[in-house]
Design a protein around this motif. Structure first.
Motif, PDB file in Angstrom:
ATOM      1  N   ALA A 195      -4.016   1.444 -11.098  1.00 40.15           N
ATOM      2  CA  ALA A 195      -3.919   0.572  -9.925  1.00 40.15           C
ATOM      3  C   ALA A 195      -3.870  -0.898 -10.344  1.00 40.15           C
ATOM      4  O   ALA A 195      -3.082  -1.684  -9.806  1.00 40.15           O
ATOM      5  CB  ALA A 195      -5.102   0.822  -8.994  1.00 40.15           C
ATOM      6  N   GLN A 196      -4.688  -1.266 -11.317  1.00 38.38           N
ATOM      7  CA  GLN A 196      -4.707  -2.652 -11.784  1.00 38.38           C
ATOM      8  C   GLN A 196      -3.389  -3.025 -12.447  1.00 38.38           C
ATOM      9  O   GLN A 196      -2.884  -4.139 -12.268  1.00 38.38           O
ATOM     10  CB  GLN A 196      -5.865  -2.853 -12.765  1.00 38.38           C
ATOM     11  CG  GLN A 196      -6.078  -4.298 -13.189  1.00 38.38           C
ATOM     12  CD  GLN A 196      -6.421  -5.208 -12.016  1.00 38.38           C
ATOM     13  OE1 GLN A 196      -7.091  -4.789 -11.070  1.00 38.38           O
ATOM     14  NE2 GLN A 196      -5.945  -6.441 -12.070  1.00 38.38           N
ATOM     15  N   VAL A 248      -7.813  10.246   4.622  1.00 42.01           N
ATOM     16  CA  VAL A 248      -8.868   9.480   3.958  1.00 42.01           C
ATOM     17  C   VAL A 248      -8.245   8.256   3.298  1.00 42.01           C
ATOM     18  O   VAL A 248      -7.025   8.185   3.117  1.00 42.01           O
ATOM     19  CB  VAL A 248      -9.610  10.332   2.894  1.00 42.01           C
ATOM     20  CG1 VAL A 248     -10.357  11.474   3.546  1.00 42.01           C
ATOM     21  CG2 VAL A 248      -8.642  10.855   1.845  1.00 42.01           C
ATOM     22  N   GLU A 249      -9.070   7.295   2.952  1.00 40.02           N
ATOM     23  CA  GLU A 249      -8.614   6.100   2.253  1.00 40.02           C
ATOM     24  C   GLU A 249      -9.471   5.870   1.024  1.00 40.02           C
ATOM     25  O   GLU A 249     -10.639   6.244   0.996  1.00 40.02           O
ATOM     26  CB  GLU A 249      -8.687   4.859   3.168  1.00 40.02           C
ATOM     27  CG  GLU A 249      -7.655   4.818   4.266  1.00 40.02           C
ATOM     28  CD  GLU A 249      -7.658   3.485   5.009  1.00 40.02           C
ATOM     29  OE1 GLU A 249      -8.556   2.655   4.725  1.00 40.02           O
ATOM     30  OE2 GLU A 249      -6.778   3.280   5.856  1.00 40.02           O
ATOM     31  N   ILE A 250      -8.875   5.291   0.011  1.00 40.06           N
ATOM     32  CA  ILE A 250      -9.607   4.914  -1.189  1.00 40.06           C
ATOM     33  C   ILE A 250      -9.053   3.588  -1.684  1.00 40.06           C
ATOM     34  O   ILE A 250      -7.840   3.344  -1.597  1.00 40.06           O
ATOM     35  CB  ILE A 250      -9.494   6.006  -2.279  1.00 40.06           C
ATOM     36  CG1 ILE A 250     -10.362   5.652  -3.490  1.00 40.06           C
ATOM     37  CG2 ILE A 250      -8.056   6.235  -2.694  1.00 40.06           C
ATOM     38  CD1 ILE A 250     -10.436   6.754  -4.530  1.00 40.06           C
ATOM     39  N   THR A 251      -9.927   2.716  -2.160  1.00 35.80           N
ATOM     40  CA  THR A 251      -9.510   1.426  -2.696  1.00 35.80           C
ATOM     41  C   THR A 251      -9.812   1.383  -4.181  1.00 35.80           C
ATOM     42  O   THR A 251     -10.946   1.615  -4.604  1.00 35.80           O
ATOM     43  CB  THR A 251     -10.239   0.264  -1.996  1.00 35.80           C
ATOM     44  OG1 THR A 251      -9.925   0.306  -0.597  1.00 35.80           O
ATOM     45  CG2 THR A 251      -9.801  -1.073  -2.562  1.00 35.80           C
ATOM     46  N   LEU A 252      -8.793   1.131  -4.982  1.00 32.43           N
ATOM     47  CA  LEU A 252      -8.925   1.038  -6.433  1.00 32.43           C
ATOM     48  C   LEU A 252      -8.400  -0.330  -6.863  1.00 32.43           C
ATOM     49  O   LEU A 252      -7.231  -0.655  -6.627  1.00 32.43           O
ATOM     50  CB  LEU A 252      -8.130   2.145  -7.132  1.00 32.43           C
ATOM     51  CG  LEU A 252      -8.576   3.581  -6.848  1.00 32.43           C
ATOM     52  CD1 LEU A 252      -7.560   4.565  -7.429  1.00 32.43           C
ATOM     53  CD2 LEU A 252      -9.951   3.850  -7.426  1.00 32.43           C
ATOM     54  N   SER A 253      -9.266  -1.144  -7.458  1.00 28.40           N
ATOM     55  CA  SER A 253      -8.859  -2.484  -7.908  1.00 28.40           C
ATOM     56  C   SER A 253      -8.139  -3.261  -6.813  1.00 28.40           C
ATOM     57  O   SER A 253      -7.075  -3.829  -7.024  1.00 28.40           O
ATOM     58  CB  SER A 253      -7.961  -2.378  -9.145  1.00 28.40           C
ATOM     59  OG  SER A 253      -8.671  -1.864 -10.239  1.00 28.40           O
ATOM     60  N   GLN A 254      -8.690  -3.247  -5.608  1.00 25.07           N
ATOM     61  CA  GLN A 254      -8.160  -3.962  -4.440  1.00 25.07           C
ATOM     62  C   GLN A 254      -6.890  -3.330  -3.873  1.00 25.07           C
ATOM     63  O   GLN A 254      -6.314  -3.871  -2.926  1.00 25.07           O
ATOM     64  CB  GLN A 254      -7.886  -5.436  -4.754  1.00 25.07           C
ATOM     65  CG  GLN A 254      -9.131  -6.225  -5.163  1.00 25.07           C
ATOM     66  CD  GLN A 254      -8.808  -7.672  -5.408  1.00 25.07           C
ATOM     67  OE1 GLN A 254      -8.093  -8.002  -6.353  1.00 25.07           O
ATOM     68  NE2 GLN A 254      -9.298  -8.565  -4.553  1.00 25.07           N
ATOM     69  N   GLY A 307       0.840  -1.191   0.000  1.00 28.96           N
ATOM     70  CA  GLY A 307       0.000   0.000   0.000  1.00 28.96           C
ATOM     71  C   GLY A 307       0.871   1.235   0.000  1.00 28.96           C
ATOM     72  O   GLY A 307       2.096   1.164  -0.002  1.00 28.96           O
ATOM     73  N   GLY A 308       0.248   2.349  -0.013  1.00 27.79           N
ATOM     74  CA  GLY A 308       0.979   3.596  -0.003  1.00 27.79           C
ATOM     75  C   GLY A 308      -0.006   4.735  -0.127  1.00 27.79           C
ATOM     76  O   GLY A 308      -1.205   4.575   0.090  1.00 27.79           O
TER      77      GLY A 308
END
Length: 361
Positions: free
Chosen positions: A319-320, A200-206, A71-72
């Motif tokens: 991200a993918q 904040v956090e965001i999830t893109l393609s896991q 992550g980062g």
């Protein structure tokens, strides 16, 4: 001592013949025995071998625990956009270039000073009306405190290393810069500061990314403006195309539950202070709402909503690609300037004309 001593000397230096030293006069000279550098059996195997080429631009894909522990922040996707190899090296191999030595404060340290000073200022001021109500004496005092707070954020060993004279010069520069920036803020319409340094956090393609938003303002109609301070060059062209060079603000906007009214760089540079952004409204000088006029033929979008939808798709793809192990050495133009990983990717030994992607302006 030894009974026999063998010595050698160069017969030429830079093409000029050399003789033996006079100190060795009378000592017999002999022709060296020619020795095969490579054993015959090794040479035979080498001559019969073949050259195998491996494609190393794709790493093993991330999955399971590896994906959970990778992550980062926004810098990860920025690196993936700038050059896939850069993201692979920094965030999967954990490689980073050595820092550069320089007298005085570095550019990142000076940028941190500006961020910290502005953070303190808006903790005290809170909204546009309060800024307009400040008398010059009170404003000068507040700026002095902000500069002091910013300098205190430098580690003690760095303050000692650069010395008092350097810090005083930096304090003078920062005071003038903050005064110049607040002139830009005064020219805005009504607003209030809703959040500072919000996590904040965001999830893109896991891929889970942790973000920290410099500032979020609220407009009179309830719309939110997401602001990112920049002490270097900043332009809305940094958000365009399939590989936006600076996607940080795009991520901030997408991380919100509600589409923001605008996103904007706050360019805090001496003699060049301005807001530079895009949105559904031009509530801030420098924030444009003519989306098609800005993106032109770089993206097929018609308005603010479709632009954000396109950004989400683009960032999902980046991200993918990172998850799938994309590690191609394919930098955008100027990406190599501050990368520092050239000894690892060996881009300087390749034909850069074949691998550099022209970034439209």
């Amino acid at each position: 001592g030894s009974a026999v001593l063998h010595a050698s000397y160069s017969t030429q230096v830079d093409g000029v013949s050399e003789g033996v030293s006079a100190l060795l006069e009378g000592i017999p000279q002999s022709t060296p025995v020619e020795v095969c550098a490579v054993p015959p059996d090794w040479a035979e195997r080498q001559s019969g071998g073949g050259l195998e080429r491996l494609q190393d631009h794709v790493a093993p894909a991330l999955n399971g625990d590896a994906l959970q522990h990778t992550g980062g922040g926004s810098a990860l996707l920025e690196a993936q956009s700038q050059c896939a190899f850069q993201a692979f090296a920094r965030y999967r191999l954990a490689v980073s270039p050595l820092g550069e030595f320089g007298a005085g404060l570095s550019a990142p340290e000076r940028g941190t000073l500006v961020h910290e000073a502005l953070h303190y200022l808006w903790q005290q001021i809170t909204d546009h009306a309060a800024l307009l109500a400040l008398q010059q004496t009170a404003l000068d005092s507040l700026i002095d405190k902000a500069v002091h707070e910013g300098l205190l954020r430098l580690p003690a060993f760095r303050r000692i290393a650069v010395g008092h004279a350097c810090l005083e010069l930096e304090a003078q520069r920062l005071r003038l810069l903050l005064l110049e920036w607040l002139t830009v803020e005064r020219a805005r319409g009504e607003f209030r500061v809703l959040a500072l340094e919000q996590k904040v956090e965001i999830t893109l393609s896991q891929l889970k990314l942790r973000l920290r938003v410099d500032r979020m303002d609220e407009l009179p109609d309830g719309g939110k403006v997401i602001i990112d301070y920049k002490t270097g060059a900043a332009s809305t062209t940094d958000w365009l195309g399939d590989r936006p060079p600076k996607p940080q603000l795009l991520l901030y906007g997408l991380a919100e539950d509600e589409l923001p009214a605008a996103i904007s760089f706050a360019r805090v540079r001496p003699g060049d202070c301005a807001y530079v952004g895009l949105g559904r409204t031009e509530a801030i000088p420098g924030v444009r709402s003519d989306i098609q006029g800005v993106v032109k033929d770089r993206m097929n979008v018609a308005d603010w909503e479709s632009l954000n939808a396109s950004w989400r798709q683009t960032l999902q793809q980046l991200a993918q690609a990172f998850i799938e192990g994309d590690a191609a050495v394919l930098p955008l133009r100027n990406s190599c300037t501050y990368c520092g990983l050239q000894p690892l990717c060996r881009i300087n030994s390749q034909d850069t004309g074949d691998i550099l992607e022209e970034q439209a302006t």
